[in-house]
Design a protein around this motif. Structure first.
Motif: not given
Length: 233
Positions: A139-145, A159-161, A166-169, A201-206
């Protein structure tokens, strides 16, 4: 490179004060009117050297913050009790076009490792969050970008959701660290995490592009004061 034996990240907020003194007073006032800070700075130790990273996100910030540093030979901090000399400097520039070119032309990586080089934290509903919450990171990165590069406010919640779901630590090496700031200590985290991007793949690129941008913008709160410095590997 800064030359001073007693200097540590505990003086990061004092380094912010140095930047405020070297820039034009009118521009310093202008910074306080912005919702998104156009610069970040941090102090790290690399190969035994103390490196002061000062990052700007637009041309005006570069002219007001970066350029004056090339004229600076030394400065004093801690009520003029500590003298810091400036050593060799290196200037690295990246463009928004380069970020987009990588986004569209370079295949995405399903695993991203993020290093948090200085204490990182978030603030949500009046409380500090001292662990790497992916939603708050994205959220922070998207807002700043969006604000700095695209010139638009807000973000696409859908997109944020999608990014979060679709990602995990998958693994992490973290510790809590106290960051001194104006008479208080904020508890943040340092270390590294590995993120597995399970989406297309597009999500990983973004996400990679956002973290590349984050190497300049920082992540979380107080990035202008020395917190939230990251590296993507």
């Amino acid at each position: 490179e800064l030359e001073c034996d007693k200097l540590s990240y505990h003086q990061s907020s004092n380094l912010h004060g140095v930047l405020m003194k070297t820039m034009d007073t009118e521009y310093a006032g202008y910074l306080h009117t912005l919702q998104v800070n156009p610069f970040s700075q941090s102090l790290i130790v690399k190969d035994g050297k103390k490196i002061w990273n000062v990052n700007t996100l637009d041309r005006l910030a570069y002219e007001q913050i970066i350029l004056p540093l090339f004229k600076l030979k030394e400065f004093k901090v801690k009520n003029d009790k500590m003298t810091v000399k400036l050593g060799p400097m290196e200037l690295i520039e990246s463009s928004a076009e380069e970020l987009l070119e990588e986004l569209y032309q370079v295949e995405g990586e399903p695993f991203l490792r993020i290093f948090f080089d200085t204490p990182t934290a978030f603030k949500q509903r009046g409380s500090y969050i001292n662990y790497p919450d992916l939603r708050l990171i994205y959220q922070g990165l998207m807002n700043r970008y969006n604000t700095i590069v695209e010139g638009i406010e807000g973000l696409d919640e859908e997109v944020l959701e999608s990014l979060v779901s679709n990602s995990t630590v998958t693994d992490y090496h973290l510790r809590t660290v106290k960051f001194p700031l104006e008479g208080i200590r904020i508890t943040g985290f340092q270390g590294d995490i590995r993120i597995h991007v399970k989406g297309p793949d597009a999500m990983a690129r973004y996400l990679r592009m956002l973290f590349r941008f984050g190497e300049y913008a920082g992540i979380g709160i107080k990035t202008g004061l020395g917190m939230g410095s990251i590296r993507l590997r």
